[in-house]
Structure formats: C-alpha cells, structure tokens
Design an enzyme around this catalytic site. Structure first.
Site, PDB file in Angstrom:
ATOM      1  N   HIS A   1      -0.464 -38.381  12.300  1.00 53.09           N
ATOM      2  CA  HIS A   1       0.521 -37.762  13.198  1.00 53.09           C
ATOM      3  C   HIS A   1      -0.157 -37.095  14.394  1.00 53.09           C
ATOM      4  O   HIS A   1       0.353 -37.156  15.521  1.00 53.09           O
ATOM      5  CB  HIS A   1       1.345 -36.721  12.439  1.00 53.09           C
ATOM      6  CG  HIS A   1       2.577 -37.278  11.787  1.00 53.09           C
ATOM      7  ND1 HIS A   1       3.550 -37.966  12.486  1.00 53.09           N
ATOM      8  CD2 HIS A   1       3.003 -37.232  10.500  1.00 53.09           C
ATOM      9  CE1 HIS A   1       4.519 -38.320  11.659  1.00 53.09           C
ATOM     10  NE2 HIS A   1       4.205 -37.894  10.445  1.00 53.09           N
TER      11      HIS A   1
ATOM     12  N   CYS B   1       8.377 -40.042   5.430  1.00 53.28           N
ATOM     13  CA  CYS B   1       8.007 -39.246   6.598  1.00 53.28           C
ATOM     14  C   CYS B   1       9.214 -38.421   7.014  1.00 53.28           C
ATOM     15  O   CYS B   1      10.332 -38.946   7.128  1.00 53.28           O
ATOM     16  CB  CYS B   1       7.552 -40.135   7.756  1.00 53.28           C
ATOM     17  SG  CYS B   1       7.078 -39.193   9.231  1.00 53.28           S
TER      18      CYS B   1
ATOM     19  N   HIS C   1      -2.023 -39.064   6.215  1.00 46.56           N
ATOM     20  CA  HIS C   1      -0.701 -39.174   6.857  1.00 46.56           C
ATOM     21  C   HIS C   1      -0.573 -38.151   7.992  1.00 46.56           C
ATOM     22  O   HIS C   1      -0.117 -38.479   9.090  1.00 46.56           O
ATOM     23  CB  HIS C   1       0.384 -38.948   5.806  1.00 46.56           C
ATOM     24  CG  HIS C   1       1.780 -39.078   6.307  1.00 46.56           C
ATOM     25  ND1 HIS C   1       2.637 -40.073   5.873  1.00 46.56           N
ATOM     26  CD2 HIS C   1       2.506 -38.345   7.199  1.00 46.56           C
ATOM     27  CE1 HIS C   1       3.805 -39.943   6.485  1.00 46.56           C
ATOM     28  NE2 HIS C   1       3.747 -38.890   7.290  1.00 46.56           N
ATOM     29  N   GLU C   2      -0.997 -36.902   7.723  1.00 46.15           N
ATOM     30  CA  GLU C   2      -0.860 -35.856   8.743  1.00 46.15           C
ATOM     31  C   GLU C   2      -1.876 -36.023   9.866  1.00 46.15           C
ATOM     32  O   GLU C   2      -1.567 -35.767  11.035  1.00 46.15           O
ATOM     33  CB  GLU C   2      -0.993 -34.468   8.106  1.00 46.15           C
ATOM     34  CG  GLU C   2       0.046 -34.177   7.035  1.00 46.15           C
ATOM     35  CD  GLU C   2       1.468 -34.489   7.488  1.00 46.15           C
ATOM     36  OE1 GLU C   2       1.808 -34.208   8.660  1.00 46.15           O
ATOM     37  OE2 GLU C   2       2.231 -35.026   6.668  1.00 46.15           O
TER      38      GLU C   2
END
Length: 526
Positions: free
Chosen positions: A453, A407, A449-450
């Site tokens: 976020h 990350c 993953h994004e």
C-alpha cells in the site's frame, strides 16, 4: 446430625450430608470440581444430578451408600442416549447496541452440562424481520438482499477460547448455526457437571433489522436479562411483551429500567426462572422525530459501505495508486506520531464493523494521509502491534504460498495472492535509525500487504495472471486463521554476502507460526 435411617430423594440427601459434613456449597463444589451453581440447582431439585456427580458426592460426603442409592432410585438415573448431552442455562444475557445504522448483538450464556454425556456443540439462532406484520414486504426485501454470513460477521468464544461454527440452516432472513466446543488448536467439550461461559456476537444493518428484539427460552434457564443501548439523540422509547405456549402476548411482568450514560440511553430488563417456550419481545421507536424512520440513516448494505463509513479510502481514489511520502526522521517524529495515532483511531472504527480472525493492517494512504506509515495487528490478540515507518522489503524467501486476502479499500471481494513466507523489512525508528525485522507466515503476509500500500500497490496487482477476486459471499474463510505447514518456512542458507549482521535483526519471543524475530512496539512513537 446422624445418618438418615431411610434413603431420601437425592436433592434432600445431598443437602443433609453436606450440612452433616459442615460444608458450604462453594466448599463442596471445590472439593468435587464442580461449579457452585450446579450444586444449588441439584439441591433445589431444579435439575437432575449427573452420574459422575452422584458418585463423587457419595465418595466425598456419605460413604454409606445412601446418596448413591438415592440417585439410582430417581427416574433420571436411567441411562441417556449418547449425543450432545443435556444443557441448562444458569444465566442468559443479551445486549443490543445501535450505532450509525448498524445493530450489534452480544450474547452471553453461562451453561451447565446436567446430562451424562459430554456436550460438543451449542445451537444458536439469528432471525431478522425488517417489517414485522408485513410479510410481503419482508419477503421481498430478503429475496433481494438476503442476510449473509459475511455481513453477520459471527464470532464465538467459550471461556475466552475461540469456537468454530457450522451452519445448520441458511435462509434469507433466518440462520441456525452449531457453535462447536473446539477450534483448529484444540477440543474443549463440556463434561457432565461442568459449566462454561459462551459468548457470541453478530452485526446487522438497520436496513435489515426491524425495531424489535426477542429472546426465546428453549433450554431450562435460571435467569434472563436484556440490555438495549441507543443514542440519546434519538430519544428512544422501549416497551415489551411476553408470550408462552399456552397464552397470548401480555405486557412484561417486570419493568424495563432506563438510565443514561455518555450519550446513550440504556434500557435493561430481566426475569428469573422463565418457563420453557416463553418468548420475551422488546420493541422501540424514536420519539425525537416520529416521522423519521431509521431508513433515513445511510444503508450500509455491503462490506465496502461499512469500510467507507469507517473512513477508509476506497478503490479508485488517487491516493491509493501513488507511493507515499517517506518521513524525514527524527525531524518529523512528532508528525509521524500524529499519523500513527490516526491509524489506531481508524482501526477502532473499523473493528466496530468487522472482526478480524487473521489479524489486520492499515496503511496511512488508506485513511487519506500521504505518508509512509502503517500498523499491523498480528493474528495473536495478545501480541504487540507492529509499527512500520518508511518500510522496504529488502529480502524474501523463495518459499511461497497462496492464501486469500481481503483489503479494507475493496472489502466486497477476496483474492488469492501468492506471497513469500519469510521477508526481511528495513524500516526507520522515530530517532532516525534504521533496523531490519524478519517476519514469517501470517505476519509476513500482513506486513507485505501494508508495505505494498505504501508503494501504491494493492493485492490485485500481486495475483496470478488470469485469476480474479471472488465475491465475499463465496469466501468460506471468514473469521478463521490462515493455515501453514509448520517447519516449511525455512529458506536455503544465504551466501555470506547476502547475510545480514545479526545486530541489525531484532528478535523477541513469539509464536513460531506467527513470526520469527519481530520486534514488538508500543502504540506511541516516543
């Protein structure tokens, strides 16, 4: 011309028969499947011809046996031991760029296999010395802050094809690495008479790199060139020396040329036919302020330091822990476009510090923007960037796997994260309509993953209980793609009530190991 009554040496006989047949070197090279530079080297006597080359030359040019007898009578006709073959370098070009406390080295080699065996690897060396002439200071520096593979971020290609590499020597200030003519998808050995363009690059911070750059000639080489690029604001001055196995250091025999371009001062130097064992060393200083040492620039000692310098929010900043605000589209389409532009600019800054072999992604909160936008660059460099506005994962398969992730907001560690191998993501288009896109395997992991976020979640929250991230120095997958068993990402048939209307799922041609049905999008929103 008539055939020579007596066999000459092979280079002379080759030139004789080529001219007799009225062929240029380029035409002969095309007919034989060799590089034109190889024929030039053979005819000049600089490098011996391979057996394959001699047999083909006899077939294409002579057919009298003269060329073949000439080659057989030469000393190099004796069989060579099996191994990595014999390389020579047609062109050795090196570039070194300094920018904001970081040196980036780009090496380009045009290599030719002049031996009788396939070449399967190439040896590259990386050596640094922050305090030349003061070994006690350098030894102490590298004991406490050794040069690491992660920080070097070494990448290599052969004619554009990624190369794998294996460390041969791993010391605090010196590395040797075998660049292999293969990758996880294929092998591409360099066969006798063939040539290839090798390129590799690495980065070193100014806290570890001294103000010098050296080229050592270890293989027969036709030409060497070096280019140094420094910010004009530093008013750099450059000079150089050369040494050999039999002579002490003397000034370079050819001049270093200087030019300016777009805020940079570029110093270039070259020489032809350097002898084996020669060393060419370029050194520099900043003349704008003689008392200003490069230590005055912030030292980028860790991977997270480099991401922070690129403008990426780091762990502990409050914006990373809260959900991002969704866009009201199409009313905020222009604002969304501006955020996407900011993300692309940030990606370019990040790429100055690191190469991403697995693809990469960036979410707006990571650049301090509190809106639900993210972009994902697929592992395939030829694939289009994925744009996500207001994304939500609405369905995911039960088929999962665990891979190490990094990350940008805490880039000093890597964590083993389980994720679904197939996800369905609902996201909004700039015109306000919604669509659902299916992602699998590597791209599914990057997208998930994004999306996390944008909901205030990091991969550490996804790791299994009791599992902790490992230091990046211990991670061995840098620059390599994630691997997946093909054909295992399929999910059981969904119930009819779970199935999505096919008209809402975007599909386009794509590599099966990257994604099934993702919609390529343009960088711009409009």
């Amino acid at each position: 011309m008539t055939p020579s009554p007596h066999p000459a040496d092979f280079p002379t006989a080759l030139a004789y028969w080529r001219k007799l047949r009225r062929l240029t070197k380029k035409a002969l090279a095309e007919a034989m499947g060799f590089d034109p530079s190889y024929i030039s080297h053979v005819e000049s006597g600089r490098y011996p011809a391979s057996e394959e080359f001699a047999r083909l030359a006899e077939q294409k040019l002579s057919s009298t046996g003269e060329l073949w007898r000439s080659w057989q009578s030469a000393p190099h006709a004796r069989p060579t031991p099996a191994g990595d073959g014999e390389l020579f370098v047609d062109l050795d070009h090196a570039e070194l760029r300094y920018h904001k406390g970081t040196y980036t080295a780009f090496m380009r080699r045009r290599v030719v296999n002049g031996g009788n065996e396939p070449v399967t690897r190439y040896l590259a060396r990386i050596s640094v010395d922050r305090y030349p002439g003061q070994p006690e200071l350098s030894n102490e520096l590298y004991r406490n802050h050794p040069l690491t593979w992660e920080r070097l971020n070494l990448t290599a290609t052969c004619d554009g094809e990624p190369m794998t590499w294996v460390a041969k020597h791993d010391r605090d200030s010196f590395k040797e690495v075998w660049l292999s003519f293969e990758n996880q998808n294929s092998m591409f050995p360099l066969y006798p008479g063939q040539s290839a363009s090798l390129e590799y690059s690495y980065v070193v911070g100014s806290d570890q790199w001294g103000q010098w750059f050296q080229r050592a000639i270890r293989l027969p080489t036709r030409a060497v060139s070096v280019e140094l690029r420094f910010p004009a604001s530093l008013e750099p001055g450059v000079w150089g020396t050369e040494t050999s196995t039999t002579a002490a250091a003397v000034p370079l025999r050819s001049a270093i040329r200087r030019r300016e371009d777009d805020g940079e001062v570029i110093f270039s130097w070259h020489t032809n036919d350097p002898p084996i064992g020669a060393r060419y060393r370029l050194e520099w200083r900043w003349r704008g302020n003689p008392d200003r040492d490069i230590d005055a620039f912030p030292a980028l000692r860790t991977a997270s330091d480099r991401m922070r310098a690129a403008g990426i929010a780091q762990e502990g900043e409050e914006i990373l822990a809260r959900p991002a605000k969704p866009f009201r589209l199409p009313e905020q389409a222009q604002q969304a476009e501006e955020v996407v532009d900011q993300l692309h600019r940030a990606v370019q800054r990040v790429r100055d510090h690191h190469h991403f072999g697995k693809g990469m992604g960036l979410a707006a909160p990571q650049i301090g923007v509190d809106h639900a936008a993210a972009i994902v660059l697929p592992p395939d460099p030829d694939a289009a960037t994925v744009l996500l506005l207001n994304p939500v994962i609405i369905n995911e398969s039960g088929q999962t796997d665990s891979q190490y992730e990094g990350c940008l907001s805490f880039f000093d560690v890597r964590g083993l994260v389980p994720r679904s191998r197939r996800i369905e993501v609902e996201h909004t288009k700039p015109d306000g309509s919604t669509t659902i896109t299916v992602f699998t395997d590597a791209l599914a992991r990057l997208v998930a993953h994004e999306v996390d976020h944008l909901h205030g979640v990091t991969y550490k929250d996804r790791m299994a209980e009791g599992v902790s991230p490992i230091p990046v120095e211990e991670y061995r997958g840098t620059g390599k793609s994630w691997s997946y068993d093909q054909g295992t990402a399929q999910t059981p048939p969904m119930e009819e009530s779970q199935k999505l209307p096919s008209s809402r799922i975007q599909r386009s041609p794509c590599r099966a190991d990257d994604v099934v049905g993702f919609a390529p999008v343009d960088r711009r929103l409009t």
